[in-house]
Scaffold this active site. Sequence first.
Site, PDB file in Angstrom:
ATOM      1  N   CYS A 134       0.830  -1.206   0.000  1.00  0.00           N
ATOM      2  CA  CYS A 134       0.000   0.000   0.000  1.00  0.00           C
ATOM      3  C   CYS A 134       0.864   1.255   0.000  1.00  0.00           C
ATOM      4  O   CYS A 134       1.349   1.688   1.046  1.00  0.00           O
ATOM      5  CB  CYS A 134      -0.934  -0.014   1.205  1.00  0.00           C
ATOM      6  SG  CYS A 134      -1.874   1.494   1.377  1.00  0.00           S
ATOM      7  N   CYS A 137      -0.401   4.105   2.167  1.00  0.00           N
ATOM      8  CA  CYS A 137      -0.177   3.967   3.609  1.00  0.00           C
ATOM      9  C   CYS A 137       1.288   4.226   3.966  1.00  0.00           C
ATOM     10  O   CYS A 137       1.582   4.816   4.995  1.00  0.00           O
ATOM     11  CB  CYS A 137      -0.511   2.559   4.103  1.00  0.00           C
ATOM     12  SG  CYS A 137      -1.953   1.819   3.363  1.00  0.00           S
ATOM     13  N   ASP A 138       2.211   3.731   3.140  1.00  0.00           N
ATOM     14  CA  ASP A 138       3.616   3.669   3.562  1.00  0.00           C
ATOM     15  C   ASP A 138       4.564   4.565   2.781  1.00  0.00           C
ATOM     16  O   ASP A 138       5.741   4.680   3.151  1.00  0.00           O
ATOM     17  CB  ASP A 138       4.113   2.210   3.447  1.00  0.00           C
ATOM     18  CG  ASP A 138       3.278   1.270   4.305  1.00  0.00           C
ATOM     19  OD1 ASP A 138       2.850   1.718   5.386  1.00  0.00           O
ATOM     20  OD2 ASP A 138       3.054   0.119   3.899  1.00  0.00           O
TER      21      ASP A 138
END
Length: 324
Positions: A134, A137-138
């Site tokens: 992701c 997200c990261d």
Amino acid sequence: MPIRKKVTILGSGSAGLTAAIYAARANLEPLVIQGLQAGGQLTITSDVENFPGFPNGILGPELMEEMHKQAERFGTQFIYDNAESVDLSSRPFKIKTSSDEIITDVLIIGTGASAKLLGLESESKLMGHGVSACATCDGFFFRDKTVFVIGGGDTALEEATFLTRFASSVTVVHRRDSFRASAIMADRARNNEKVHFILDSVVEDILDVKEGQVTAIRLRNIKTNEVQELPADGVFVAIGHKPNTELFQGQIELTETGYIKTDGVKTSIKGVYAAGDVQDELYRQAITAAGTGCMAALEAQWLLENEEAEAESEKKTLASTKAS
Ligand code: NDP
């Protein structure tokens, strides 16, 4: 005491929440079992540019928050838990979460799909230590780093472009020489000078498990068999998704690839409907998920109305037989 419901919805992505909005507005007081990734896949997406009504785009998590509020406004109840088991052997159906039992006349399945992984041992060992599924997200953790994105679909190319906000270099590794991604997404990535491409290549390994972090990636060209090892700080796997149907295996008809088999949104069991990515291998869009969520709620409403009308007319017939 079990919770008794007319309509229960599994999943709180675009399909589940749209089904909830429609069922709630039909006064069916639906219950949504949200699942552990509440809001579904759009909560791990950045800009959603193709959902009608938002000409300037909207952030995925924000879109889901709005849908949640809309479902709540019309009386949807939510359980913030995963369904651990379902029993579809007879109606009403039974669902268990970690703390509740729910008995429901109709079940709408909107459990969506999850990210697929390459299946390498190093991939799972380094997940969260440089390997991610992701970018939204990261990505933030890879400022000025060298990252690789695996895949050739819209997700891979969108994530590659997104990652250039942080990383100093982003290399897309794809197993073929042409992209599955839409032309606009491919062009956007190609026109970004930070994005590079390695085609006809697969990931042989991600290094270095011993160090507990990503230090390099080993790629093999499938046409020449040439192997190269390149320094890397991060590897983003973006190779598609698999349907979340484990709970229903052996109970409901699935396709060969594991999706719930549907006719429209009707499944092989009367009273069970499926909407969104869990039954859609082809389109897999937020808007198509919302559309099928709406269809599932309408089917549920019509089934319950017909059954209530039949029960009422049986009651009348019985009463008139007794009276005569
Ligand atoms: P896709 O299934 O479209 O693409 C998956 C990609 O990963 C393909 O290029 C595939 O290769 C590759 N792949 C699959 N398995 C492996 C493997 N084991 N090893 C190496 N490569 C592999 O998934 P996406 O997640 O990209 O997209 C899903 C849907 O979401 C699509 O309909 C897409 O259009 C949509 N989407 C739309 C966006 C937008 O409009 N903003 C953004 C993101 C997604 P191959 O091509 O050879 O099969």
